[in-house]
Motif scaffolding. Structure first.
Motif, PDB file in Angstrom:
ATOM      1  N   GLU A 254      -3.534  -8.272   4.485  1.00  0.00           N
ATOM      2  CA  GLU A 254      -2.662  -7.771   3.420  1.00  0.00           C
ATOM      3  C   GLU A 254      -1.739  -8.877   2.919  1.00  0.00           C
ATOM      4  O   GLU A 254      -1.406  -8.916   1.738  1.00  0.00           O
ATOM      5  CB  GLU A 254      -1.853  -6.581   3.944  1.00  0.00           C
ATOM      6  CG  GLU A 254      -1.149  -5.799   2.863  1.00  0.00           C
ATOM      7  CD  GLU A 254      -0.595  -4.471   3.350  1.00  0.00           C
ATOM      8  OE1 GLU A 254       0.313  -3.944   2.690  1.00  0.00           O
ATOM      9  OE2 GLU A 254      -1.087  -3.973   4.379  1.00  0.00           O
ATOM     10  N   SER A 271       1.454  -3.315 -10.095  1.00  0.00           N
ATOM     11  CA  SER A 271       1.511  -1.928  -9.615  1.00  0.00           C
ATOM     12  C   SER A 271       0.359  -1.098 -10.158  1.00  0.00           C
ATOM     13  O   SER A 271       0.064  -0.023  -9.635  1.00  0.00           O
ATOM     14  CB  SER A 271       2.845  -1.279  -9.996  1.00  0.00           C
ATOM     15  OG  SER A 271       2.942  -1.086 -11.407  1.00  0.00           O
ATOM     16  N   LYS A 275      -3.821  -1.109  -4.448  1.00  0.00           N
ATOM     17  CA  LYS A 275      -2.790  -1.460  -3.487  1.00  0.00           C
ATOM     18  C   LYS A 275      -3.295  -2.545  -2.542  1.00  0.00           C
ATOM     19  O   LYS A 275      -4.472  -2.549  -2.168  1.00  0.00           O
ATOM     20  CB  LYS A 275      -2.386  -0.231  -2.682  1.00  0.00           C
ATOM     21  CG  LYS A 275      -1.731   0.875  -3.489  1.00  0.00           C
ATOM     22  CD  LYS A 275      -1.415   2.062  -2.603  1.00  0.00           C
ATOM     23  CE  LYS A 275      -0.777   3.191  -3.399  1.00  0.00           C
ATOM     24  NZ  LYS A 275      -0.483   4.368  -2.537  1.00  0.00           N
ATOM     25  N   SER A 277      -2.980  -2.798   0.530  1.00  0.00           N
ATOM     26  CA  SER A 277      -3.559  -2.186   1.726  1.00  0.00           C
ATOM     27  C   SER A 277      -4.986  -1.693   1.486  1.00  0.00           C
ATOM     28  O   SER A 277      -5.775  -1.581   2.430  1.00  0.00           O
ATOM     29  CB  SER A 277      -2.689  -1.018   2.200  1.00  0.00           C
ATOM     30  OG  SER A 277      -2.544  -0.047   1.171  1.00  0.00           O
ATOM     31  N   ASP A 278      -5.310  -1.403   0.211  1.00  0.00           N
ATOM     32  CA  ASP A 278      -6.669  -0.968  -0.119  1.00  0.00           C
ATOM     33  C   ASP A 278      -7.608  -2.150  -0.341  1.00  0.00           C
ATOM     34  O   ASP A 278      -8.825  -2.010  -0.237  1.00  0.00           O
ATOM     35  CB  ASP A 278      -6.647  -0.091  -1.379  1.00  0.00           C
ATOM     36  CG  ASP A 278      -5.939   1.233  -1.173  1.00  0.00           C
ATOM     37  OD1 ASP A 278      -5.908   1.693  -0.012  1.00  0.00           O
ATOM     38  OD2 ASP A 278      -5.408   1.787  -2.151  1.00  0.00           O
TER      39      ASP A 278
END
Length: 289
Positions: A254, A271, A275, A277-278
């Motif tokens: 990440e 934004s 994300k 994290s994805d």
């Protein structure tokens, strides 16, 4: 195994693909790399999307924007250190030595969406400068600069090292200092899901080759001075040193995504992108060099 890359005369950062074949590492993993050249960084993504090849490396920005747009691709691991050896350069004798002097000037990049396009736009916004970005193609960045078609141009290795060692150009921005980015391995999602064992072989061969070259710099220099690269020893030595920053495992963290998004955030609203994290992935984290 067909993969996409810029032509060797344009960029030598894909050298481990060739070394994996010549040093027998690809064969030990049951594959052989067939390198299919494309004209610019953006074409690395579009080539996978259109089915030219199932796997490629790519600047993260091009990949995540394609994913945002619905492209059926996935990120499968980190690939290159996309900052070492990448420079924004001016022709020697031009008098351009500072970023502020680029205001209102023409700056050559390979094309929209490529690494150079993203890096240069990041620099301009960071320093509050407006300039005209001119798409000249990856093969045209050096000639456009030296022929005066642009006032400055983004250069990737080996062009950056060739221009510096020859005294033909000077560095305005060194991206090893200005920003940190890692390019990624991407694949057509359907292919990756259907052939994870092939993807694993590709990544294993890549990371094993990277580690070998990191630990044997004379071998890296030897490969870079031979065809298809044919660099001078001085240029080859500088390019070989860049391999030391390459990732050596399939874990795309990440933090790597956040570092890349820092550059992207200067030119678009991150934004709206997937994300971090994805995007970060441990799917092939156990694959190591």
């Amino acid at each position: 195994m067909k993969v996409l890359a810029l032509p060797p005369e344009v960029s030598d950062v894909w050298m481990p693909l060739y070394a994996a074949n010549s040093e027998g590492i690809a064969a030990k993993n049951g594959i052989k790399f067939e390198v299919s050249p494309v004209q610019n960084g953006a074409a690395l993504v579009t080539g996978v999307v259109s089915g030219v090849a199932p796997l490629s490396t790519s600047a993260l920005g091009a990949a995540v924007n394609a994913i945002k747009g619905g492209a059926n691709i996935v990120i499968i691991g980190p690939a290159l250190d996309s900052s070492y050896g990448y420079h924004l350069m001016a022709k020697a004798g031009s008098g351009i030595t500072e970023v502020s002097q680029l205001a209102g000037k023409k700056i050559g990049v390979s094309g929209p969406g490529g690494a150079g396009d993203q890096f240069v736009r990041y620099t301009l916004q960071k320093h509050g400068i407006k300039a005209d970005l001119v798409s000249v193609g990856s093969a045209g960045q050096e000639s456009a600069l030296l022929e005066g078609k642009v006032d400055a141009a983004f250069q990737s290795p080996p062009n950056s090292w060739r221009l510096l060692t020859s005294g033909k150009a000077t560095t305005v921005v060194d991206y090893a200092v200005e920003a940190k980015e890692f390019s990624v391995w991407i694949g057509a999602k359907d292919y990756v899901d259907a052939h994870p064992e092939v993807v694993r072989k590709v990544l294993t061969a890549w990371y094993q080759t990277v580690v070998k070259l990191q630990n044997d710099q004379p071998l890296a220099v030897q490969i870079l001075t031979a065809p298809p690269f044919k660099e001078t020893p001085e240029v080859a030595t500088k390019s070989a040193a860049g391999l030391k920053g390459y990732p050596t495992s399939g874990e795309y963290t990440e933090q790597m995504v956040l570092d890349n998004y820092k550059v992207l955030g200067a030119t678009q609203d991150v934004s709206t992108l997937p994300k971090p994290s994805d995007i970060a992935t441990k799917r092939f984290a156990d694959v190591r060099g």
